[in-house]
Design a protein around this motif. Structure first.
Motif, mmCIF file in Angstrom:
data_model
loop_
_atom_site.group_PDB
_atom_site.id
_atom_site.type_symbol
_atom_site.label_atom_id
_atom_site.label_comp_id
_atom_site.label_asym_id
_atom_site.label_seq_id
_atom_site.Cartn_x
_atom_site.Cartn_y
_atom_site.Cartn_z
ATOM 1 N N ALA B 141 0.850 -1.192 0.000
ATOM 2 C CA ALA B 141 0.000 0.000 0.000
ATOM 3 C C ALA B 141 0.881 1.236 0.000
ATOM 4 C CB ALA B 141 -0.900 -0.005 1.221
ATOM 5 N N PHE B 142 0.574 2.171 -0.897
ATOM 6 C CA PHE B 142 1.442 3.339 -0.991
ATOM 7 C C PHE B 142 0.679 4.553 -1.510
ATOM 8 C CE2 PHE B 142 1.805 0.455 -4.516
ATOM 9 C CZ PHE B 142 1.466 1.251 -5.597
ATOM 10 N N GLY B 143 1.197 5.714 -1.191
ATOM 11 C CA GLY B 143 0.597 6.966 -1.615
ATOM 12 C C GLY B 143 1.005 7.325 -3.026
ATOM 13 N N ILE B 144 0.122 8.016 -3.727
ATOM 14 C CA ILE B 144 0.394 8.418 -5.106
ATOM 15 C C ILE B 144 -0.019 9.872 -5.309
ATOM 16 C CG2 ILE B 144 0.209 6.105 -6.111
ATOM 17 C CD1 ILE B 144 -2.689 6.669 -6.830
ATOM 18 N N GLY B 145 0.516 10.471 -6.356
ATOM 19 C CA GLY B 145 0.151 11.841 -6.704
ATOM 20 C C GLY B 145 -1.106 11.849 -7.560
ATOM 21 N N THR B 146 -1.571 13.045 -7.857
ATOM 22 C CA THR B 146 -2.853 13.169 -8.554
ATOM 23 C C THR B 146 -2.819 12.640 -9.984
ATOM 24 O OG1 THR B 146 -3.597 14.949 -7.132
ATOM 25 C CG2 THR B 146 -4.549 14.877 -9.328
ATOM 26 N N SER B 147 -1.696 12.827 -10.691
ATOM 27 C CA SER B 147 -1.611 12.260 -12.043
ATOM 28 C C SER B 147 -1.669 10.744 -11.992
ATOM 29 C CB SER B 147 -0.319 12.705 -12.735
ATOM 30 O OG SER B 147 -0.327 14.101 -12.927
ATOM 31 N N GLN B 148 -1.155 10.180 -10.913
ATOM 32 C CA GLN B 148 -1.250 8.724 -10.755
ATOM 33 C C GLN B 148 -2.665 8.298 -10.370
ATOM 34 O OE1 GLN B 148 2.175 8.371 -8.029
ATOM 35 N NE2 GLN B 148 3.020 6.929 -9.505
ATOM 36 N N VAL B 149 -3.374 9.156 -9.629
ATOM 37 C CA VAL B 149 -4.792 8.878 -9.362
ATOM 38 C C VAL B 149 -5.532 8.796 -10.698
ATOM 39 C CG1 VAL B 149 -6.925 9.751 -8.312
ATOM 40 C CG2 VAL B 149 -4.758 9.956 -7.069
ATOM 41 N N ARG B 150 -5.189 9.701 -11.590
ATOM 42 C CA ARG B 150 -5.755 9.670 -12.950
ATOM 43 C C ARG B 150 -5.469 8.312 -13.605
ATOM 44 N NH1 ARG B 150 -2.007 12.986 -16.443
ATOM 45 N NH2 ARG B 150 -0.783 11.100 -16.156
ATOM 46 N N ASP B 151 -4.222 7.853 -13.490
ATOM 47 C CA ASP B 151 -3.861 6.564 -14.101
ATOM 48 C C ASP B 151 -4.674 5.420 -13.508
ATOM 49 O OD1 ASP B 151 -2.084 7.819 -15.719
ATOM 50 O OD2 ASP B 151 -0.271 7.048 -14.753
ATOM 51 N N VAL B 152 -4.850 5.426 -12.202
ATOM 52 C CA VAL B 152 -5.615 4.341 -11.567
ATOM 53 C C VAL B 152 -7.073 4.410 -12.000
ATOM 54 C CG1 VAL B 152 -6.349 3.283 -9.402
ATOM 55 C CG2 VAL B 152 -4.060 4.230 -9.589
ATOM 56 N N LEU B 153 -7.620 5.602 -12.037
ATOM 57 C CA LEU B 153 -9.012 5.728 -12.476
ATOM 58 C C LEU B 153 -9.170 5.205 -13.908
ATOM 59 C CD1 LEU B 153 -9.936 9.275 -11.095
ATOM 60 C CD2 LEU B 153 -10.809 7.087 -10.253
ATOM 61 N N ALA B 154 -8.264 5.602 -14.774
ATOM 62 C CA ALA B 154 -8.409 5.289 -16.196
ATOM 63 C C ALA B 154 -7.990 3.862 -16.541
ATOM 64 C CB ALA B 154 -7.607 6.271 -17.046
ATOM 65 N N THR B 155 -7.073 3.281 -15.741
ATOM 66 C CA THR B 155 -6.500 1.984 -16.144
ATOM 67 C C THR B 155 -6.435 0.940 -15.020
ATOM 68 O OG1 THR B 155 -4.161 2.363 -15.592
ATOM 69 C CG2 THR B 155 -4.952 3.333 -17.654
ATOM 70 N N GLN B 156 -6.721 1.340 -13.791
ATOM 71 C CA GLN B 156 -6.596 0.479 -12.615
ATOM 72 C C GLN B 156 -5.159 -0.035 -12.440
ATOM 73 O OE1 GLN B 156 -9.271 0.604 -10.708
ATOM 74 N NE2 GLN B 156 -8.226 -0.473 -9.074
ATOM 75 N N THR B 157 -4.213 0.645 -13.083
ATOM 76 C CA THR B 157 -2.811 0.240 -12.955
ATOM 77 C C THR B 157 -1.932 1.471 -12.763
ATOM 78 O OG1 THR B 157 -2.381 0.390 -15.340
ATOM 79 C CG2 THR B 157 -3.148 -1.738 -14.506
ATOM 80 N N LEU B 158 -0.692 1.211 -12.407
ATOM 81 C CA LEU B 158 0.294 2.280 -12.244
ATOM 82 C C LEU B 158 1.612 1.865 -12.878
ATOM 83 C CD1 LEU B 158 -0.313 3.223 -8.504
ATOM 84 C CD2 LEU B 158 -0.604 4.762 -10.457
ATOM 85 N N ALA B 159 2.362 2.859 -13.321
ATOM 86 C CA ALA B 159 3.731 2.625 -13.791
ATOM 87 C C ALA B 159 4.657 2.837 -12.605
ATOM 88 C CB ALA B 159 4.063 3.611 -14.909
#
Ligand code: SF4
Lengths: 206, 465
Positions: B141-159
């Protein structure tokens, strides 16, 4: 989504020194300025409290110093950007005219947030960070070049080795730092991974 | 040698490699709050994207919520606008929202675990650095920035770059009156605030496994304060018992299967790590911070370090800290006068924290002139506390018992320090200005130590109560 505009192989500008370790994101942008639903207007509040005394008068601070007006490369020390995950911090810096940072080290979430905005946060040695700060303090007109291709920072005829996590370097150099497109391209694989996870199918206790 | 939990969970969620060399990681649980999500929803709207797995995201409101009256519209129009925006976004995308009416609203890192959303073996992300809290269950479990929130919303994944894993082996046992908060403040003081850069922390050893889930959450919560983006504890019987029967836990039909899978993920005794640090629990005292970062802490019986005795690279930071805090090197921390006492936050706003503080406050009185706040971490914590009569107990002792939210942990709502007030706080950050006054001062400590400080009007060893 790479384009010529998004490549960050070489970033040039004048430096602005901020000589302090462990500068946290509450310093960069105090929480009260995050009361909004967009990032607009954050730039004017970058380092808001650090730039003022309790009476609200501007004090001696690099962001108040006319000599550094228009400078775009923030030169920092150790563990810059520690604390919260707020993207408001690099957003505020970007909107205050900062296009890149050079420093001894950066907190991980902060550094990642910089990359997602196409902002370079390059690491140099502790001594080199101090040397660069001294340089721009002495001569604020000094031009700094961050050359990700050659992995060096150049200023006043000297080169300083820089480092960046390889993936961040690649993303910035090739202009692929906006990750959404690349992630979504694998939609089928995403679905496959999801289907393989045991918990995706469990019924809840309710 | 076997794989540790982190490697197993990472591997099972790895979608593939990206051109940058990063891994694409599937996110099993995405938590949302009102401060870091509106811009992300804005970005996907701008790009004409949809939320790919809306059923894997859950939202609540915590940072801007007032703790006196929750009557809508809020008095603060900016706070009201943020909540309205969240309500609009969750409705638009079909995302579950724990609002006031649900009886489940609260600090996002309190809500996820208590509802059973947080489970072992998951990958969990939230636009909030204290997402590390959820690692207490054996999740990544880890914190992410807002652009990464966008990535999770759009793709359910992160780079993501895969971090290295450091085992923090806590040997021995914590003494009476010493708890998880003291342990993590001690670890911060030992390893430094940047010591964890590039690492995930696995906390293990008897002093860790004997902690309750609440204690483990407190421990993992502050991993980020040491520079580690995530921290976790391998799941065990304590974890499984805690999860049984919670609303979003696996139900009876799947529970045994779930436990078997969870067990298979735990790091075994021969698990390998990239690095290892040993901490001796027996020597830890109740901890207090004296400075302006969470690593500047010491035992309540100790004297604040002399600049000359500190490693050279910590001296300048300490000098600034003393100057800001108005504290003197070499002086004892006990006896430092306080103005405000704050019990709450995602670090220490759970029922166990309130109970521990109440045990100190019972039948006693807050010292004259001290403003003392108790803010439960969630509506469910609040309900449990009321059922036990803790609200009355605190009120009788002179504490203000408030409605749930983040409150004075970061002071985005009206709960703020004034001027140079000194706050004894059970939260997680003592940064300059963190508690709402640009010149306010924060001493971090456990909820029992905060309660004791409220009664004494100064920093005092809670074990003397
Ligand atoms: S309680 Fe504090 S640290 Fe936790 S989520 Fe709220 S503001 Fe952040």
């Amino acid at each position: 989504m790479a384009s010529a505009d998004s490549r960050r192989a070489l970033v040039t500008g004048r430096g602005i020194p901020l000589c302090e370790d462990d500068v946290d994101t509450d310093r960069i942008i105090p929480a009260r300025y995050m009361k909004g639903v967009s990032f607009e207007g954050l730039g004017e509040h970058a380092f808001h409290d650090a730039r003022r005394n309790p009476a609200g008068t501007l004090i001696d601070h690099p962001f108040n110093d006319k000599r550094f007006a228009g400078a775009s490369i923030l030169v920092v020390n150790r563990n810059f950007g520690c604390g919260s995950s707020r993207e408001h911090a690099p957003q505020a810096l970007a909107r205050a005219g900062i296009t890149a940072l050079v420093g001894e080290s950066f907190a991980e979430i902060f550094a990642g947030n910089c990359v997602t905005l196409g902002m370079v946060a390059a690491r140099v040695s502790a001594a080199d960070a101090k040397a660069l700060q001294a340089l721009v303090q002495k001569d604020p007109t000094t031009s700094i070049e961050i050359d990700l291709g050659k992995r060096e920072v150049r200023a006043a005829g000297k080169a300083y080795a820089l480092s960046l996590p390889e993936s961040q370097l690649q993303a910035l150099v090739t202009g692929t730092w906006d990750s959404t497109g690349a992630l979504l391209a694998n939609e089928a694989l995403i679905a496959k991974t999801a289907a393989s996870l045991p918990y995706m199918g469990w019924k809840t206790a309710g | 040698m076997s794989r540790n939990l982190f490697d197993k969970v990472w591997e099972s969620h790895r979608v593939g490699a990206l051109p940058t060399g990063q891994d694409q990681l599937f996110i099993g649980l995405h938590l949302i709050h009102e401060v870091t999500s509106p811009q992300a929803f804005g970005m996907i709207a701008e790009r004409g994207m949809k939320v790919l797995y809306p059923e894997r995201s859950f939202a609540t409101a915590d940072h801007i919520v007032p703790t006196t009256s929750r009557k809508r519209p809020f008095e603060d129009p900016e706070a009201e606008a943020m909540l309205v925006e969240l309500e609009r976004n969750v409705k638009l995308h079909g995302i579950s929202f724990f609002d006031f009416a649900s009886g489940r609203q609260g600090v996002v890192h309190v809500v996820g675990p208590e509802l059973g959303l947080t489970q072992p073996g998951m990958t969990i992300a939230c636009g909030d650095s204290h997402t590390a809290t959820h690692g207490a269950f054996g999740a990544i479990a880890f914190g992410i920035g807002t652009s990464q929130v966008r990535d999770v919303l759009a793709t359910q994944t992160l780079a993501l770059d895969r971090p290295r894993v450091r085992k923090i082996d806590v040997r021995g046992s914590l003494g009476k009156g010493v708890g998880a908060k003291d342990l993590i403040l001690y670890i911060m003081a030992e390893l430094g605030v940047e010591g964890g850069l590039g690492y995930a922390y696995e906390y293990s050893g008897e002093a860790v496994t004997s902690l309750s889930m609440e204690g483990r959450m407190t421990l993992c919560n502050m991993s980020i304060e040491g520079g580690a983006r995530s921290g976790y504890v391998s799941p065990d019987a304590t974890t499984y018992d805690y999860l049984k029967g919670r609303p979003y836990s696996p139900g009876a039909a799947d529970y045994d299967r779930a436990v078997a899978w969870w067990q298979s993920l735990a790091s075994g005794p021969d698990a390998s790590f990239d690095d290892e640090k040993v901490i001796d629990a027996d020597v830890i005292e109740p901890m207090v911070t004296w400075g302006i970062n969470p690593g500047q802490g010491l035992g309540v019986g100790a004297r604040m370090p002399r600049l000359a005795d500190l490693p050279a690279e910590r001296r300048e930071g300490a000098r600034k800290a003393y100057e800001y805090m108005g504290l003197a090197e070499g002086a004892p921390i006990a006896g430092t006068k306080i103005d405000v006492a704050f019990i709450g936050s995602c670090t220490n706003g759970r029922i166990e924290d309130l109970r521990a503080a109440a045990a100190i406050a019972r039948g006693r009185k807050v010292a004259t002139g001290i403003r003392a706040l108790v803010v439960p971490g969630s509506m469910q914590v609040d309900a449990a506390a009321r059922a036990e009569g803790l609200d009355r107990l605190f009120s009788e002792a002179g504490f203000e018992y408030r409605e749930p939210g983040c409150s004075m942990c970061l002071a985005m709502n009206p709960d703020k320090l004034r001027g140079r007030e000194v706050s004894a706080s059970s939260s997680n950050r003592n940064f300059i200005g963190r508690q709402g006054s640009p010149t306010g001062r924060t001493l971090l400590m456990s909820p029992t130590m905060v309660a004791a400080a409220a009664l004494a009007g100064e920093v005092v060893d809670s074990r003397s109560f």
